[in-house]
Design a protein around this motif. Structure first.
Motif, short mmCIF file in Angstrom:
data_model
loop_
_atom_site.label_atom_id
_atom_site.label_comp_id
_atom_site.label_asym_id
_atom_site.label_seq_id
_atom_site.Cartn_x
_atom_site.Cartn_y
_atom_site.Cartn_z
N ALA A 1 10.35 -47.46 6.84
CA ALA A 1 10.00 -47.85 8.21
C ALA A 1 8.77 -47.09 8.71
CB ALA A 1 11.20 -47.58 9.13
N HIS A 2 8.61 -45.82 8.29
CA HIS A 2 7.58 -44.98 8.94
C HIS A 2 6.46 -44.53 8.01
CE1 HIS A 2 9.95 -44.80 12.58
NE2 HIS A 2 11.01 -44.37 11.91
N HIS A 3 6.48 -44.95 6.73
CA HIS A 3 5.53 -44.33 5.79
C HIS A 3 4.07 -44.50 6.19
CE1 HIS A 3 4.03 -47.87 3.49
NE2 HIS A 3 5.14 -48.42 3.95
N LYS A 4 3.80 -45.56 6.95
CA LYS A 4 2.38 -45.78 7.31
C LYS A 4 1.94 -44.88 8.46
CE LYS A 4 0.68 -49.87 5.30
NZ LYS A 4 1.61 -50.91 4.89
N THR A 5 2.92 -44.46 9.28
CA THR A 5 2.54 -43.69 10.48
C THR A 5 2.75 -42.18 10.29
OG1 THR A 5 4.77 -44.08 11.30
CG2 THR A 5 3.02 -45.56 12.09
N LEU A 6 3.57 -41.80 9.32
CA LEU A 6 3.84 -40.36 9.14
C LEU A 6 2.60 -39.63 8.63
CD1 LEU A 6 7.32 -40.44 7.33
CD2 LEU A 6 6.87 -39.59 9.63
#
Length: 1124
Positions: A97-102
């Motif tokens: 869910a978050h790999h692009k924003t982390l």
């Protein structure tokens, strides 16, 4: 959720406070303790899961992931299976869910935590772990994430840390190996797809300076024109996303190649693709376009492209570094070399727009480093394999390597390339030695390349050709005992010397004319010397002339070193064949040294004293050093001349002495003085001409040194000159029978020399140290230091010589030795003096103990034993710092010499020496953490056992015949047991050097005297030692010695395998804490009853690893866990 929300806010404020500049260390410790306590709670992970999904605070996310990491690696065994399932399902969802924003470091840490779960649970409880990774890679949206997961998996599972059992490590490796083919296929696909997709857009490339360069060399290197054509395609311009994906894929490959075996899984298409990407590193055009287009984005792109080249070369080097190449992989290797040499040709191609050097300067420094690594691996690991392939043109390869070497933009790069040439020259030399019949053919093949190399290396060390680069080298700062300039010169001269060994005539005819040119300038300086009021002055003042002179003198100094380095290639079997060349060199050197000494260039005033004066001194010193290098040649000439009695040889030696003598004075700079002294020592020691003593110049030196009123030379020079004079009188003349050696006269002269040198020393009285002394204590100390340093050096240099020489030496020294013994007790509390005296006695014991005779030697030993009481030893070791410890160490070294003496003479001292060690020295040092004195003490104990075995084990041949393998009679058992116990204790201490030394001593005693087989050792000590060594392995306190310890355990166990397997091992496991009964049974079952060394040591390391693993698991279980 309120409590979770509140906890998150509290944690965020704690983290912000912790990392704030104003927070005190005390407060940081409080916060740390609070966070650690929170992490230890059962169920803390649920909070962390909430924190991860609800916060944007990097510190909080990092802390939460650390809690998970700790849970998985240290407490997983005790986590309920329902919780494990939940964690296995939630964390990957969170990542997706978050790999692009982390932030990337949080994302990478989260990946590692998931891989850690796989390490514990795949495939049994986490069956889709690897399938998920493959799916991520195959889906374009998540390819980068999948590649990060893959690389992390390779890092964590292929070579896992010790927190897994050996069986699990083996299982993981096997599981991964099963996936290798699929993974490599996927990675090849990704790289090929990106390349092909972007190649289409680059169908009409701008005209490339490198296109269409398929010259003869290229068609030689590449079998088929098609592959050359393929590699000549223009390099595609990639967008940032593709760039990123390719760099991740190449990083994965590099790590996979570090552990997977070379096999058919590594396909030709994969290799070709990697080479395509290696071209990014040497593609200057792409960088140029990036900078032309101007935006910083494009510049970064240019750097990224260079990085792809570096990563691709890393992959290639991983494959190259494997020495074990299966037959079926050899062809792939050949193809790899051909493709890399295509790149090498591309890098070194010289065309009008670009010189090679500026092209290399534009390439990424890391890329050049990787490329040089590749070339080094090629020459050191694979050249012998590839050279036999007819289609591989080695000579053309050397041509490219030559261009690559001499256009390196940095000094370090150049050094690395010189190392490669050194490897190549070593390879050639050993090849010729093993196939002498083919010597001519091999040399003819490489002759041109070697001559070219020699000439270019010589040019590179001369200011005349390479001033700009040489002036950049630092000649002030020492690093590893040499400056950057000295290292540069030394490495270059090693290459010159290796070429000389292969092609002596060529090398000499290349070097000597260059030396001659520079010598002419130097010898011509005489005409510019004018006498002014303040003394002689060099009348060269124009700035340009001074600069040219400076360069010429620096070059002459380097070339003199080169000529000295080649001296060894004129002696031995080739002496006669190369005599005239060597004579020419030596005559020139003698002329130059005499010239320098006569016109006193070292004292001349110059226009630029800070530059030219050191230059003139250096040339003079180097000419003496170069002449000294030919002392072995002179010695060989001396023995030839002895037969023919040639005047030529006599004149060479006399002239050399005329050059040396004026320099032996305090008015000459130390550098020059020491060079002259070393040359004098070589004449006296190596050459040894009979007539040396009768040369007026030598007698002049004798008179100067024995004249009490003459000013003393600096310590080092004084010692060297005295050594030379003593050797002239003591060393036997070569090629003369005993009755012509003139020993009586030489003996008298030696006695008067030593008498003069020790005059003041022999007048000292034991009262020199008392308050009523006539002379200040410091003056007394100076006399002791000056005299003993000279005498000790004289003894040390005679210790390996004939009996007659040593007899004369001791006769001359006798009085000084007796004075030393009389003075010793008076100075026992002055550790600096005691140190020097013991050094002197140690040298006497090593070199002249036979000449000293038994009664006097006994007197010396008894004096020392009486002086070194328990109190004195304690004072020296505990209160006098390093000097005090050195004193005790030297005393123990003297005793080492005593206990090694064969025969019965010193045997009566053994009981008191062992008592001194075990009752006086050992108790003082046993508990001290410092390693001082310990190494010497244990060496003394080892030598005592090794050389006096029968003092402990009396064995008669008759007894052993009567009783077959008779048990020897044991004597002095308490002392033997005490020594063994001391060895055992030393294995419990942290000092790894002492541990290694003592383990070696025990193993040696076993090899030579069958220590482990002796009844007393077997019955009372054997398994105690095995136990201690196993505990050391389990504690991992001496990990560097794992292998040695394993072998020692095997050697001990092999004395009684039955006892080891049936009694010791079960007992050892029973006594192990931190593991339950079931685990102990498993450990016992897994230890196979193998009796060969490799299997046994493997079982030992398996036992140690699994025991540590079980303890780790048990520590991680929550308190009160019931184990079934």
């Amino acid at each position: 959720m309120a409590s979770e929300e509140a906890s998150l806010r509290a944690l965020e404020s704690l983290m912000t406070e912790f990392f704030h500049d104003c927070t005190t260390n005390e407060r940081k410790r409080e916060i740390e303790e609070l966070l650690n306590n929170f992490a230890q709670q059962i169920g803390a992970w649920r909070f962390c899961l909430y924190f991860l999904s609800s916060t944007r605070n990097d510190y909080v996310m990092m802390y939460s992931l650390t809690v998970f990491e700790n849970l998985i690696n240290k407490m997983w065994l005790g986590v309920p299976s329902q919780d494990k399932m939940e964690i296995r399902s939630c964390l990957p969802k969170l990542l997706l869910a978050h790999h692009k924003t982390l932030p990337y470091f949080i994302r990478n840490k989260l990946c590692k935590v998931i891989v850690d779960i796989g390490r514990q649970d795949w495939p049994m409880f986490y069956h889709d772990f690897f399938t998920n990774i493959l799916q991520l890679i195959q889906s374009p949206v998540t390819t980068p994430l999948g590649l990060i997961m893959l690389k992390t998996t390779s890092e964590e599972l292929a070579c896992p840390r010790e927190d897994l059992s050996v069986a699990r490590k083996e299982e993981l490796r096997k599981l991964l190996l099963d996936q290798v083919q699929t993974v490599l296929g996927l990675l090849t696909g990704i790289l090929e797809t990106v390349w092909d997709k972007h190649s289409v857009t680059a169908a009409t490339p701008p005209p490339s300076p490198t296109s269409g360069e398929s010259g003869d060399l290229l068609s030689n290197l590449l079998q088929s024109p098609s592959s050359a054509k393929l590699l000549n395609q223009p390099i595609p311009i990639l967008d940032a996303e593709s760039e990123y994906i390719c760099s991740l894929a190449l990083e994965c490959l590099a790590h996979l190649f570090s552990w997977i075996p070379l096999s058919a899984s590594i396909t030709p298409s994969l290799l070709t693709t990697i080479f395509h990407f290696a071209r990014f590193g040497c593609d200057i055009r792409a960088r140029k376009m990036a900078s032309v287009n101007g935006s910083s984005q494009n510049c970064v792109l240019g750097q990224e492209r260079g990085r792809l080249g570096v990563l691709a070369m890393s992959c290639i080097n991983e494959l190259m570094s494997k020495n074990c190449v299966p037959m079926e992989f050899e062809e792939y290797l050949l193809r790899m070399f051909q493709q890399t040499f295509y790149l090498l040709q591309k890098i070194t191609k010289d065309n009008n727009a670009h010189t090679v050097k500026s092209r290399l300067e534009e390439l990424d420094e890391s890329y050049i480093e990787k490329f040089t690594d590749f070339l080094r691996l090629f020459v050191s690991v694979h050249l012998r394999r590839i050279e036999s392939y007819s289609q591989f043109p080695v000579v053309e390869f050397l041509t490219l390597l030559f261009k690559y070497t001499f256009h390196q933009p940095t000094h370090e790069g150049y050094f690395s390339c010189l190392d490669i040439w050194t490897l190549f020259l070593d390879y050639l030399t050993s090849k010729i030695k093993s196939r002498l019949g083919d010597k001519e053919a091999v040399l003819n093949r490489y002759e041109d390349a070697l001559v070219l190399l020699l000439t270019e290396v010589l040019n590179r060390i001369q200011f005349r050709y390479n001033q700009a680069q040489l002036e950049e080298l630092d000649d002030e700062t020492l690093d590893d005992d040499q400056t950057e300039w000295q290292r540069y010169l030394r490495q270059s001269l090693e290459v010159v010397a290796k070429v000389m060994e292969l092609l002596p005539t060529h090398a000499f005819s290349t070097l000597f004319p260059v030396l001659q040119d520079n010598l002419e300038v130097y010898l011509g300086l005489q005409q510019f010397i004018v006498t002014s009021g303040s003394g002689p002055r060099l009348n060269i003042t124009a700035e340009n002339d001074c600069r040219r002179l400076h360069c010429s003198l620096r070059d002459l100094s380097s070339l003199l070193q080169a000529v000295g380095r080649l001296a060894e290639y004129f002696t031995g079997d080739v002496f006669a064949a190369r005599f005239s060349d060597a004579l020419t060199v030596v005559e020139r050197l003698v002329k130059v040294t005499l010239y320098g000494s006569q016109i006193k260039l070292y004292n001349i005033e110059t226009a630029v004293p800070s530059v030219l004066k050191p230059d003139l001194i250096d040339v003079h010193a180097q000419s003496l050093a170069a002449l000294q290098a030919y002392s072995h040649w002179l010695a060989q000439y001396c023995s030839e001349a002895h037969r023919q009695n040639t005047q030529q040889f006599v004149s060479l030696i006399s002239t050399t002495m005329d050059a040396i003598t004026p320099l032996i004075t305090t008015k000459v700079q130390d550098k020059l003085l020491l060079s002259a002294c070393h040359l004098l020592v070589s004449l006296a020691t190596t050459v040894r001409p009979v007539f040396l003593i009768s040369i007026p110049a030598v007698q002049k030196v004798f008179n100067r040194i024995t004249d009490a009123s003459a000013q003393r030379l600096v310590d080092k020079a004084q010692v060297l000159v005295c050594r030379a004079l003593s050797n002239i009188l003591l060393l036997p003349w070569p090629n003369l029978p005993e009755n012509e050696q003139q020993w009586p006269v030489r003996s008298m002269n030696h006695a008067s020399l030593i008498s003069a040198l020790s005059r003041d020393y022999r007048n000292l009285k034991p009262s020199a140290v008392t308050p009523q002394r006539k002379m200040p204590l410091d003056d007394t100390k100076v006399i002791i230091h000056q005299t003993l340093s000279v005498l000790e050096d004289i003894v040390e240099n005679i210790s390996g010589e004939s009996t007659k020489s040593r007899q004369i030496c001791y006769q001359s020294l006798q009085e000084s030795v007796q004075v030393s013994l009389a003075l010793f007790p008076a100075f026992i509390h002055q550790s600096d003096v005691t140190d020097e005296m013991l050094s002197f006695f140690l040298t006497l014991f090593r070199g002249l103990r036979v000449q000293m005779g038994v009664p006097f030697t006994e007197q010396i030993i008894q004096t020392f034993l009486n002086m070194f009481t328990r109190e004195q030893l304690a004072e020296s070791i505990l209160h006098e710092g390093s000097t005090g410890c050195r004193v005790v160490e030297k005393f123990l070294k003297i005793l080492q010499v005593v206990v090694q003496e064969p025969g019965q003479v010193f045997k009566p001292f053994l009981p008191s020496i062992i008592a001194l060690c075990m009752e006086q020295v050992y108790p003082i040092i046993a508990e001290r953490p410092s390693p001082d004195v310990k190494a010497e003490l244990f060496e003394l104990l080892f030598r005592t056992l090794h050389h006096n075995w029968r003092y402990f084990f009396k064995s008669t041949i008759l007894a052993s015949v009567q009783r077959g393998m008779a048990e020897e009679q044991m004597e002095n058992q308490p002392q033997f047991s005490a020594i063994m116990q001391a060895f055992g204790q030393s294995f419990l201490q942290p000092d790894i050097h002492l541990f290694k030394q003592n383990l070696f001593y025990l193993e040696t005693l076993n090899t030579k005297q069958k220590l482990y087989h002796k009844k007393i050792f077997r019955s009372a000590m054997l398994f105690q030692f095995v136990n201690v060594l196993l505990q050391v392995l389990v504690c991992r306190s001496h990990d560097l010695l794992q292998e040695d310890i394993g072998i020692a355990i095997y050697n001990m166990a092999s004395v009684d395998f039955d006892g080891f397997f049936t009694a010791f091992l079960p007992e050892f496991l029973t006594s192990c804490d931190g593991v339950d009964a079931n685990q102990k049974n498993v450990l016992g079952r897994n230890f196979k009853m193998d009796r060969d060394l490799p299997s046994f040591t493997q079982n030992v390391h398996r036992l140690v690893n699994d025991l540590r693993y079980y303890r780790l698991c048990n520590d991680s279980l929550p308190p009160g866990t019931v184990k079934l």
